[in-house]
Design a protein around this motif. Structure first.
Motif, mmCIF file in Angstrom:
data_model
loop_
_atom_site.group_PDB
_atom_site.id
_atom_site.type_symbol
_atom_site.label_atom_id
_atom_site.label_comp_id
_atom_site.label_asym_id
_atom_site.label_seq_id
_atom_site.Cartn_x
_atom_site.Cartn_y
_atom_site.Cartn_z
ATOM 1 N N SER A 116 53.688 58.665 25.723
ATOM 2 C CA SER A 116 54.929 58.427 24.982
ATOM 3 C C SER A 116 56.139 59.045 25.658
ATOM 4 O O SER A 116 57.270 58.562 25.470
ATOM 5 N N ASP A 117 55.928 60.107 26.416
ATOM 6 C CA ASP A 117 57.015 60.763 27.140
ATOM 7 C C ASP A 117 57.349 59.915 28.367
ATOM 8 O O ASP A 117 56.585 59.845 29.332
ATOM 9 N N LYS A 118 58.501 59.250 28.329
ATOM 10 C CA LYS A 118 58.841 58.283 29.377
ATOM 11 C C LYS A 118 59.020 58.945 30.747
ATOM 12 O O LYS A 118 58.755 58.331 31.783
ATOM 13 N N ILE A 119 59.447 60.195 30.758
ATOM 14 C CA ILE A 119 59.591 60.896 32.036
ATOM 15 C C ILE A 119 58.222 61.109 32.664
ATOM 16 O O ILE A 119 58.007 60.806 33.844
ATOM 17 N N SER A 120 57.286 61.600 31.852
ATOM 18 C CA SER A 120 55.920 61.804 32.338
ATOM 19 C C SER A 120 55.299 60.478 32.775
ATOM 20 O O SER A 120 54.629 60.395 33.808
ATOM 21 N N LEU A 121 55.554 59.415 31.984
ATOM 22 C CA LEU A 121 54.971 58.107 32.279
ATOM 23 C C LEU A 121 55.479 57.561 33.610
ATOM 24 O O LEU A 121 54.698 57.041 34.418
ATOM 25 N N MET A 122 56.776 57.673 33.863
ATOM 26 C CA MET A 122 57.335 57.152 35.124
ATOM 27 C C MET A 122 56.794 57.928 36.326
ATOM 28 O O MET A 122 56.549 57.352 37.386
ATOM 29 N N VAL A 159 70.573 54.518 29.338
ATOM 30 C CA VAL A 159 70.400 55.950 29.088
ATOM 31 C C VAL A 159 69.222 56.105 28.120
ATOM 32 O O VAL A 159 69.286 55.661 26.972
ATOM 33 N N LYS A 160 68.144 56.720 28.597
ATOM 34 C CA LYS A 160 66.911 56.784 27.807
ATOM 35 C C LYS A 160 66.532 58.220 27.469
ATOM 36 O O LYS A 160 66.369 59.056 28.370
ATOM 37 N N PRO A 161 66.340 58.526 26.182
ATOM 38 C CA PRO A 161 65.712 59.804 25.822
ATOM 39 C C PRO A 161 64.294 59.833 26.365
ATOM 40 O O PRO A 161 63.701 58.784 26.666
ATOM 41 N N ARG A 162 63.716 61.021 26.450
ATOM 42 C CA ARG A 162 62.376 61.105 27.026
ATOM 43 C C ARG A 162 61.308 60.476 26.135
ATOM 44 O O ARG A 162 60.237 60.078 26.616
ATOM 45 N N ALA A 163 61.585 60.364 24.827
ATOM 46 C CA ALA A 163 60.620 59.752 23.912
ATOM 47 C C ALA A 163 61.367 59.187 22.714
ATOM 48 O O ALA A 163 62.512 59.546 22.447
ATOM 49 N N SER A 164 60.712 58.290 21.992
ATOM 50 C CA SER A 164 61.352 57.683 20.815
ATOM 51 C C SER A 164 61.421 58.654 19.651
ATOM 52 O O SER A 164 62.211 58.469 18.722
ATOM 53 N N ILE A 165 60.564 59.688 19.694
ATOM 54 C CA ILE A 165 60.554 60.738 18.673
ATOM 55 C C ILE A 165 60.622 62.087 19.377
ATOM 56 O O ILE A 165 59.823 62.371 20.270
ATOM 57 N N LEU A 166 61.572 62.904 18.974
ATOM 58 C CA LEU A 166 61.641 64.285 19.464
ATOM 59 C C LEU A 166 61.402 65.212 18.283
ATOM 60 O O LEU A 166 61.838 64.930 17.165
ATOM 61 N N TYR A 167 60.688 66.299 18.498
ATOM 62 C CA TYR A 167 60.371 67.199 17.401
ATOM 63 C C TYR A 167 60.662 68.647 17.792
ATOM 64 O O TYR A 167 60.529 69.050 18.943
ATOM 65 N N SER A 168 61.094 69.407 16.798
ATOM 66 C CA SER A 168 61.306 70.844 16.965
ATOM 67 C C SER A 168 61.486 71.463 15.586
ATOM 68 O O SER A 168 61.971 70.810 14.657
ATOM 69 N N ASN A 169 61.060 72.721 15.455
ATOM 70 C CA ASN A 169 61.232 73.463 14.196
ATOM 71 C C ASN A 169 60.701 72.700 12.989
ATOM 72 O O ASN A 169 61.337 72.643 11.932
ATOM 73 N N ASN A 170 59.519 72.093 13.146
ATOM 74 C CA ASN A 170 58.832 71.416 12.047
ATOM 75 C C ASN A 170 59.561 70.155 11.554
ATOM 76 O O ASN A 170 59.305 69.665 10.461
ATOM 77 N N LYS A 171 60.496 69.639 12.367
ATOM 78 C CA LYS A 171 61.199 68.412 12.014
ATOM 79 C C LYS A 171 61.163 67.432 13.181
ATOM 80 O O LYS A 171 60.911 67.823 14.314
ATOM 81 N N MET A 172 61.416 66.178 12.852
ATOM 82 C CA MET A 172 61.465 65.135 13.865
ATOM 83 C C MET A 172 62.834 64.469 13.885
ATOM 84 O O MET A 172 63.533 64.432 12.864
ATOM 85 N N LYS A 173 63.155 63.907 15.030
ATOM 86 C CA LYS A 173 64.391 63.127 15.162
ATOM 87 C C LYS A 173 64.064 61.837 15.895
ATOM 88 O O LYS A 173 63.394 61.860 16.927
ATOM 89 N N LYS A 174 64.528 60.727 15.320
ATOM 90 C CA LYS A 174 64.351 59.435 15.978
ATOM 91 C C LYS A 174 65.458 59.257 17.001
ATOM 92 O O LYS A 174 66.627 59.542 16.723
ATOM 93 N N THR A 175 65.102 58.794 18.173
ATOM 94 C CA THR A 175 66.087 58.600 19.238
ATOM 95 C C THR A 175 66.262 57.112 19.523
ATOM 96 O O THR A 175 65.533 56.269 18.987
#
Length: 402
Positions: A116-122, A159-175
């Motif tokens: 899911s991490d596009k940077i890792s995938l590329m 311009v691409k975020p590294r993933a469609s979902i980013l998470y931190s501090n027990n919360k998620m953010k859709k990108t």
């Protein structure tokens, strides 16, 4: 009823969940539908045995997991199937806890994130000599500034975020993926979106057709494969399929998918996305992996490739034959296609992202109505299960009134 024949399907509000519920329900399994909404598309299906609500994983991952855990115990669930990236990410992150209660027929969180991490995938694609768009990796956390790269960038750019979902501090953010026409737009995007305060990518724009390779795997081997052609999308210049038809997989894209999924030792379902590069002999360029079910899943089922049932059989360690043939099928998400039409009618004739083929508004009206004569199956409508269709229409009308 045997615990392993009770299935909990999350994200009941999605079209993919409805396809899963119908598939498994028809196979005689007891299907519980859960959603973050009190009512959901899949919850109206006749194949839904019971419906439940959970708190959004975007607000509190741990509370979401606790609620799902309680639901598994209450309903004696044997198999848990998350549908979206948000619920997949949350359940796999707490896989050690949930796996003690129910089978999750997916890979580990580490493998899921690697896909899911596009940077890792590329970077994995580069190691495997799989073509992908020209990419610049930016890491703001290492004092790497966009100013260091502006002179070498060609516009427009994705311009691409590294993933469609980013998470931190027990919360998620859709990108979301963004489009920058020039340096000023790029700097504005990066300044106003916190998705780009962590590593992200800048990629060249690939203008060709999209290719999807849909796969069911066991330990890195593709056992079933499927592909479709996107006829129309929402939004019109590129997005989710609203009309699509089954086609034989592109051999180069399929070979690239096999390499990737073998490298990841993938088990379960995945969609590997490519775009043809018209500047490089229509070579399929890797875009991303969707490490879960996809929106147009019903088309594959209509074509005879029953991915949800294969996934259930994998969870039960049943013998799974290789299936690489399917019948012709054409599917239409009717309300999505209506949205496509409305967007085109409202858009200016000189829309910067529309090719010439999308600028004729009369043509947009004609092809919308002609689609009724082309044998497309309306995705949400099944004559032995009509409630989801009427529910979808009601929700579409409500959304248009706000």
């Amino acid at each position: 009823m045997n615990k392993n024949t009770t299935i909990l399907v999350l994200d009941g509000e999605t079209r993919a969940a409805l396809a899963v519920v119908r598939s498994l329900g028809r196979a005689g399994l007891k299907v519980i539908v859960a959603s973050e909404y009190p009512q959901s598309l899949s919850g109206t299906s006749r194949f839904c045995y019971n419906a439940a609500v959970y708190p959004s994983p975007f607000d509190n991952i741990q509370q979401f997991v606790e609620t799902v855990s309680d639901l598994i115990i209450k309903e004696n669930v044997g198999v848990l199937i998350p549908i979206t990236d948000a619920t997949a990410c949350a359940t796999l992150k707490y896989q050690s806890k949930l796996s003690n209660l129910s089978i999750i027929p997916m890979v580990s969180f580490e493998t899921y994130w690697k896909a899911s991490d596009k940077i890792s995938l590329m970077k994995t694609a580069a190691q495997l000599n799989i073509p992908f768009p020209s990419t610049t990796f930016i890491d703001p956390t290492s004092r790497q500034s966009i100013e260091d790269h502006l002179s070498t960038l060609s516009f427009p750019i994705i311009v691409k975020p590294r993933a469609s979902i980013l998470y931190s501090n027990n919360k998620m953010k859709k990108t979301g993926v963004r489009f920058a026409s020039n340096k000023e737009e790029l700097i504005q995007i990066l300044s106003n979106d916190e998705s780009f305060t962590v590593p992200y990518m800048l990629q060249e724009v690939i203008a060709g057709d999209g290719i999807g390779i849909f796969a069911f795997c066991n330990k890195g081997e593709i056992l079933s494969e499927f592909s479709h052609k996107r006829i129309r999308e929402k939004p019109p210049y590129g997005g989710v399929s609203v009309v699509c038809e089954s086609i034989q997989p592109d051999p180069i894209a399929l070979e690239s998918s096999k390499k990737l999924l073998k490298e990841l030792n993938w088990s379960g379902v995945a969609m590997v996305e490519f775009k043809r590069d018209s500047k490089k002999n229509n070579t399929p360029m890797l875009m991303e992996i969707n490490a879960r079910f996809w929106g147009s899943l019903q088309l594959a089922i209509d074509a005879g490739v029953n991915f949800p049932l294969y996934l259930y059989n994998l969870s039960q360690k049943a013998d799974i034959p290789k299936i690489n043939t399917f019948k012709p099928a054409r599917s239409r998400w009717l309300l999505g296609d209506l949205d496509h039409l409305i967007i085109r009618l409202k858009s200016p004739m000189n829309h910067p992202r529309y090719p010439q083929s999308l600028k004729n508004k009369l043509h947009a009206i004609i092809i919308f109505f002609m689609e009724f004569l082309k044998g497309s199956k309306i995705e949400e409508l099944r004559y032995n299960d009509v409630k989801p269709f009427w529910y979808a229409i009601k929700q579409w009308i409500k959304s248009g009134l706000h």
